[in-house]
Enzyme design. Structure first.
Site, PDB file in Angstrom:
ATOM      1  N   ASP A 263      46.573  26.038  -6.200  1.00 53.38           N
ATOM      2  CA  ASP A 263      46.082  24.675  -6.031  1.00 53.38           C
ATOM      3  C   ASP A 263      45.452  24.580  -4.647  1.00 53.38           C
ATOM      4  OD1 ASP A 263      45.653  21.978  -5.949  1.00 53.38           O
ATOM      5  OD2 ASP A 263      47.728  21.397  -6.311  1.00 53.38           O
ATOM      6  N   SER A 264      44.468  23.714  -4.494  1.00 54.84           N
ATOM      7  CA  SER A 264      43.761  23.600  -3.219  1.00 54.84           C
ATOM      8  C   SER A 264      44.596  22.951  -2.127  1.00 54.84           C
ATOM      9  CB  SER A 264      42.489  22.775  -3.396  1.00 54.84           C
ATOM     10  OG  SER A 264      42.818  21.408  -3.619  1.00 54.84           O
ATOM     11  N   GLY A 265      45.683  22.298  -2.501  1.00 55.72           N
ATOM     12  CA  GLY A 265      46.495  21.569  -1.533  1.00 55.72           C
ATOM     13  C   GLY A 265      46.182  20.090  -1.464  1.00 55.72           C
ATOM     14  N   GLY A 266      45.147  19.650  -2.174  1.00 55.82           N
ATOM     15  CA  GLY A 266      44.768  18.251  -2.121  1.00 55.82           C
ATOM     16  C   GLY A 266      45.885  17.309  -2.530  1.00 55.82           C
ATOM     17  N   PHE A 267      46.572  17.614  -3.613  1.00 58.41           N
ATOM     18  CA  PHE A 267      47.637  16.736  -4.093  1.00 58.41           C
ATOM     19  C   PHE A 267      48.742  16.616  -3.055  1.00 58.41           C
ATOM     20  CE2 PHE A 267      51.687  15.985  -6.251  1.00 58.41           C
ATOM     21  CZ  PHE A 267      51.396  14.810  -6.928  1.00 58.41           C
TER      22      PHE A 267
ATOM     23  N   ASP B 274      40.123  18.091  -3.972  1.00 57.08           N
ATOM     24  CA  ASP B 274      39.846  16.811  -4.622  1.00 57.08           C
ATOM     25  C   ASP B 274      40.816  15.770  -4.101  1.00 57.08           C
ATOM     26  OD1 ASP B 274      42.140  17.879  -5.779  1.00 57.08           O
ATOM     27  OD2 ASP B 274      41.786  16.926  -7.708  1.00 57.08           O
TER      28      ASP B 274
ATOM     29  N   GLY C  32      44.851  14.586 -11.862  1.00 56.74           N
ATOM     30  CA  GLY C  32      45.066  13.154 -11.763  1.00 56.74           C
ATOM     31  C   GLY C  32      45.755  12.532 -12.952  1.00 56.74           C
TER      32      GLY C  32
ATOM     33  N   ASP D 120      50.960  23.751 -15.901  1.00 54.17           N
ATOM     34  CA  ASP D 120      52.022  24.092 -14.960  1.00 54.17           C
ATOM     35  C   ASP D 120      52.835  22.852 -14.675  1.00 54.17           C
ATOM     36  OD1 ASP D 120      51.562  23.092 -11.813  1.00 54.17           O
ATOM     37  OD2 ASP D 120      49.799  22.954 -13.092  1.00 54.17           O
TER      38      ASP D 120
ATOM     39  N   HIS E 133      66.497  30.278 -17.633  1.00 53.67           N
ATOM     40  CA  HIS E 133      66.534  29.789 -19.015  1.00 53.67           C
ATOM     41  C   HIS E 133      65.382  28.835 -19.307  1.00 53.67           C
ATOM     42  CE1 HIS E 133      68.078  28.118 -22.795  1.00 53.67           C
ATOM     43  NE2 HIS E 133      67.619  26.985 -22.304  1.00 53.67           N
TER      44      HIS E 133
END
Length: 376
Positions: A92-96, A146, A221, A271, A340
């Site tokens: 992930d780009s890290g934006g979130f 984003d 989003g 994911d 599990h």
């Protein structure tokens, strides 16, 4: 990266395919365990590969950038060599994380200025810098920077946010195409469709993303506060536009039922931290429903965790034993539950793939959804 679409299920948009990367082939639909800081919590790499049968895992640019930092990862030769995972990695780009974890963040045309959640230090992510960072990490699939607006955002804010995301995307895409990988394997770049819960914004974003012609595309989003049915509607809206000959990645989703519903609507990759996070808190997912392992009802239940299903760990642990471990606060409980749950998620998407290929997905899915929602 190459993608081969193998089959679409009758009566559904569910698809089966193959993604080929330099670190291996991924059979879709696929669930990707989340390894935020370069590790999947409480799980060894050999367990991910052999017991869970993960085909690809995630790393996160924000967390890896802050700790251990790009100097260490670069000197190690990239994340694959640093953490010992030889199969594909998506970052992930890290934006979130900038928008959900960082304090005093400020968004401008330049990028995202933020303070570290670790020590308060000031940093800037730009569309170009996150490409450079993911080049150093060496992920097989990297994501565009984003903004992820809250699910309850008003239309005016969502529209403004989407405009910024699209301008950032143009810059990130240009920079990706003007730079080279640092290591001896290919990398690809996924744009992200935003637009919150508004169909017209989602269509605009999906068309903008599709027109780039990237090797795969992501849907972001969602699962950020909007009703579940709105999420499903937005997936349908977007997948009517995103090209069918490229993989579609739904970011950060979700429950086993969410996953089957997304697959039914044409999603290939997913994911979520849920299997490990919920597992560490005593929630186990099984083919017959959901169990809270702290409940007293399991104290003298000596059956397997998922009788009649697949054994998801090397040894067959009973419900009574796993409950005992949780009540005793033993660390082994967290490990067993994480393995599990992840293995169950991989089993579930594997079963979905099998039913897509043999043409029975539309018949199989409703019964499976009903079972997955039970509380045992």
């Amino acid at each position: 990266m190459d993608f081969q679409l193998q089959a679409t299920a009758p009566g559904s948009q569910a698809r089966a395919g193959l993604i080929t990367t330099d670190h291996g082939v991924i059979e879709t639909p696929i669930f990707m365990p989340v390894g935020t800081v370069g590790s999947v919590k409480a799980v060894h790499m050999h367990e991910l590969a052999d017991d869970i049968k993960a085909q690809i895992i995630l790393g996160n640019t924000y967390h890896l950038y802050l700790r251990p930092g790009m100097d260490i990862i670069g000197r190690a030769g990239g994340l694959h060599r640093f953490n010992g995972w030889s199969r594909p990695i998506l970052t992930d780009s890290g934006g979130f994380q900038v928008f959900s974890l960082a304090s005093n963040r400020k968004l401008t045309e330049e990028g995202a200025r933020f303070r570290s959640h670790i020590d308060g230090s000031l940093h800037v992510f730009t569309p170009e810098s996150v490409v450079d960072t993911q080049r150093i990490i060496g992920s097989d699939i990297m994501m565009a920077l984003d903004e992820c607006p809250p699910g309850d955002s008003e239309y005016a804010y969502a529209k403004k946010s989407l405009g910024l995301t699209q301008r950032w995307l143009e810059r990130g895409w240009k920079h990706f195409n003007s730079t080279e990988p640092h290591y001896d394997h290919r990398q690809t770049f996924f744009p992200i469709v935003q637009g919150c819960r508004f169909p017209d914004l989602r269509r605009e974003a999906a068309k903008h993303v599709a027109d780039l012609g990237a090797e795969g595309n992501a849907i972001g989003g969602l699962a950020v506060g909007e009703p579940t049915e709105v999420m499903y509607e937005m997936i349908e809206v977007v997948n009517e536009i995103l090209p069918a000959d490229r993989p579609r990645y739904l970011m950060g989703v979700g429950t086993p039922v969410n996953i089957l519903e997304a697959i039914d609507r044409g999603v290939d990759m997913m994911d979520c931290v849920m299997p490990t996070r919920n597992g560490r808190n005593g929630m186990l997912f099984t083919s017959q429903g959901i169990m809270n392992m702290r409940n007293k009802k399991w104290a003298d239940d000596f059956t397997e965790l998922d009788p009649g299903g697949t054994s998801y760990v090397d040894h067959v642990y009973t419900r009574a034993y796993v409950r005992h471990l949780f009540i005793a606060n033993e660390l082994l409980a967290l490990q067993i539950a994480s393995i599990h749950n992840l293995a169950f998620y991989l089993w579930l998407v594997g079963e979905a793939r099998r039913h897509i290929l043999d043409g029975t997905f539309a018949v199989w899915k409703p019964d499976m959804v009903e079972r997955l929602t039970r509380r045992l």
